[in-house]
Scaffold this motif. Structure first.
Motif, PDB file in Angstrom:
ATOM      1  N   PRO A  42      -6.393 -13.016   0.849  1.00 23.69           N
ATOM      2  CA  PRO A  42      -6.636 -13.881  -0.309  1.00 23.69           C
ATOM      3  C   PRO A  42      -5.805 -15.164  -0.219  1.00 23.69           C
ATOM      4  CG  PRO A  42      -6.100 -11.637  -0.994  1.00 23.69           C
ATOM      5  CD  PRO A  42      -5.889 -11.708   0.473  1.00 23.69           C
ATOM      6  N   LYS A  43      -6.368 -16.241  -0.712  1.00 29.65           N
ATOM      7  CA  LYS A  43      -5.670 -17.536  -0.671  1.00 29.65           C
ATOM      8  C   LYS A  43      -4.348 -17.499  -1.433  1.00 29.65           C
ATOM      9  CE  LYS A  43      -8.647 -20.006   1.602  1.00 29.65           C
ATOM     10  NZ  LYS A  43      -8.393 -20.408   2.941  1.00 29.65           N
ATOM     11  N   GLU A  44      -4.264 -16.624  -2.452  1.00 25.81           N
ATOM     12  CA  GLU A  44      -3.038 -16.529  -3.236  1.00 25.81           C
ATOM     13  C   GLU A  44      -1.864 -16.017  -2.401  1.00 25.81           C
ATOM     14  OE1 GLU A  44      -5.850 -14.594  -4.383  1.00 25.81           O
ATOM     15  OE2 GLU A  44      -6.588 -16.408  -5.339  1.00 25.81           O
ATOM     16  N   ALA A  45      -2.155 -15.278  -1.337  1.00 27.04           N
ATOM     17  CA  ALA A  45      -1.095 -14.716  -0.500  1.00 27.04           C
ATOM     18  C   ALA A  45      -0.481 -15.765   0.422  1.00 27.04           C
ATOM     19  CB  ALA A  45      -1.630 -13.551   0.315  1.00 27.04           C
ATOM     20  N   GLY A  46      -1.185 -16.863   0.646  1.00 30.18           N
ATOM     21  CA  GLY A  46      -0.668 -17.913   1.512  1.00 30.18           C
ATOM     22  C   GLY A  46      -1.596 -18.173   2.675  1.00 30.18           C
ATOM     23  N   THR A  47      -1.282 -19.165   3.446  1.00 30.74           N
ATOM     24  CA  THR A  47      -2.156 -19.552   4.546  1.00 30.74           C
ATOM     25  C   THR A  47      -1.480 -19.562   5.908  1.00 30.74           C
ATOM     26  OG1 THR A  47      -1.664 -21.874   4.110  1.00 30.74           O
ATOM     27  CG2 THR A  47      -3.628 -20.976   3.056  1.00 30.74           C
ATOM     28  N   THR A  48      -0.170 -19.456   5.943  1.00 30.95           N
ATOM     29  CA  THR A  48       0.524 -19.504   7.236  1.00 30.95           C
ATOM     30  C   THR A  48       0.493 -18.135   7.913  1.00 30.95           C
ATOM     31  OG1 THR A  48       2.692 -18.912   6.339  1.00 30.95           O
ATOM     32  CG2 THR A  48       2.088 -21.258   6.305  1.00 30.95           C
ATOM     33  N   MET A  49       0.825 -18.114   9.179  1.00 29.25           N
ATOM     34  CA  MET A  49       0.894 -16.859   9.930  1.00 29.25           C
ATOM     35  C   MET A  49       1.921 -15.913   9.324  1.00 29.25           C
ATOM     36  SD  MET A  49      -1.063 -16.262  12.395  1.00 29.25           S
ATOM     37  CE  MET A  49      -1.863 -16.851  13.823  1.00 29.25           C
ATOM     38  N   LEU A  50       3.045 -16.460   8.887  1.00 34.09           N
ATOM     39  CA  LEU A  50       4.081 -15.635   8.276  1.00 34.09           C
ATOM     40  C   LEU A  50       3.569 -15.005   6.982  1.00 34.09           C
ATOM     41  CD1 LEU A  50       6.940 -14.562   8.388  1.00 34.09           C
ATOM     42  CD2 LEU A  50       7.691 -16.628   7.224  1.00 34.09           C
ATOM     43  N   ASP A  51       2.814 -15.752   6.195  1.00 35.56           N
ATOM     44  CA  ASP A  51       2.221 -15.209   4.973  1.00 35.56           C
ATOM     45  C   ASP A  51       1.261 -14.072   5.296  1.00 35.56           C
ATOM     46  OD1 ASP A  51       3.589 -17.062   3.424  1.00 35.56           O
ATOM     47  OD2 ASP A  51       1.926 -18.495   3.461  1.00 35.56           O
ATOM     48  N   LYS A  52       0.458 -14.259   6.339  1.00 37.16           N
ATOM     49  CA  LYS A  52      -0.474 -13.206   6.748  1.00 37.16           C
ATOM     50  C   LYS A  52       0.277 -11.958   7.194  1.00 37.16           C
ATOM     51  CE  LYS A  52      -4.421 -15.984   8.102  1.00 37.16           C
ATOM     52  NZ  LYS A  52      -5.416 -16.211   9.157  1.00 37.16           N
ATOM     53  N   LEU A  53       1.357 -12.145   7.960  1.00 34.07           N
ATOM     54  CA  LEU A  53       2.147 -11.014   8.427  1.00 34.07           C
ATOM     55  C   LEU A  53       2.764 -10.259   7.253  1.00 34.07           C
ATOM     56  CD1 LEU A  53       3.352  -9.382  10.730  1.00 34.07           C
ATOM     57  CD2 LEU A  53       5.229 -11.012  10.807  1.00 34.07           C
ATOM     58  N   ARG A  54       3.307 -10.976   6.300  1.00 30.56           N
ATOM     59  CA  ARG A  54       3.900 -10.335   5.122  1.00 30.56           C
ATOM     60  C   ARG A  54       2.855  -9.586   4.312  1.00 30.56           C
ATOM     61  NH1 ARG A  54       7.811 -15.381   3.619  1.00 30.56           N
ATOM     62  NH2 ARG A  54       9.491 -14.813   5.022  1.00 30.56           N
ATOM     63  N   TYR A  55       1.677 -10.179   4.153  1.00 30.35           N
ATOM     64  CA  TYR A  55       0.592  -9.520   3.426  1.00 30.35           C
ATOM     65  C   TYR A  55       0.189  -8.229   4.143  1.00 30.35           C
ATOM     66  CZ  TYR A  55      -3.958  -8.745   1.284  1.00 30.35           C
ATOM     67  OH  TYR A  55      -5.036  -8.191   0.649  1.00 30.35           O
ATOM     68  N   LEU A  56       0.031  -8.304   5.446  1.00 32.12           N
ATOM     69  CA  LEU A  56      -0.347  -7.135   6.235  1.00 32.12           C
ATOM     70  C   LEU A  56       0.716  -6.044   6.145  1.00 32.12           C
ATOM     71  CD1 LEU A  56      -2.404  -5.914   8.187  1.00 32.12           C
ATOM     72  CD2 LEU A  56      -1.177  -7.009  10.048  1.00 32.12           C
ATOM     73  N   GLN A  57       1.985  -6.399   6.229  1.00 37.52           N
ATOM     74  CA  GLN A  57       3.064  -5.422   6.116  1.00 37.52           C
ATOM     75  C   GLN A  57       3.052  -4.746   4.754  1.00 37.52           C
ATOM     76  OE1 GLN A  57       6.385  -7.962   7.057  1.00 37.52           O
ATOM     77  NE2 GLN A  57       6.625  -7.031   9.081  1.00 37.52           N
ATOM     78  N   ALA A  58       2.879  -5.528   3.702  1.00 37.08           N
ATOM     79  CA  ALA A  58       2.857  -4.958   2.357  1.00 37.08           C
ATOM     80  C   ALA A  58       1.664  -4.040   2.178  1.00 37.08           C
ATOM     81  CB  ALA A  58       2.821  -6.069   1.323  1.00 37.08           C
TER      82      ALA A  58
END
Length: 66
Positions: free
Chosen positions: A32-48
């Motif tokens: 989701p766009k609310e989670a962020g757009t950078t690779m680090l944001d994607k990694l954090r979302y995936l971890q959570a």
């Protein structure tokens, strides 16, 4: 891949391939766009998301709903 952990050629190749695979998975991941757009944001979302699905609390909650 900031630093190599292993010393031999085979282990270094495995580390490089692992990083490439992880990078490609993160590039393909739609979040989701609310989670962020950078690779680090994607990694954090995936971890959570992964921690939520494998936690004992989540598992017990699903068992209780049956």
């Amino acid at each position: 891949l900031n630093r190599l952990i292993a010393k031999n050629e085979n282990a270094i190749a495995i580390q490089i391939y692992t990083c490439i695979i992880a990078y490609l998975i993160l590039k393909l991941l739609v979040i989701p766009k609310e989670a962020g757009t950078t690779m680090l944001d994607k990694l954090r979302y995936l971890q959570a998301f992964m921690c939520e699905k494998i936690s004992y609390v989540h598992w017990l909650r699903e068992l209780a709903l049956r």
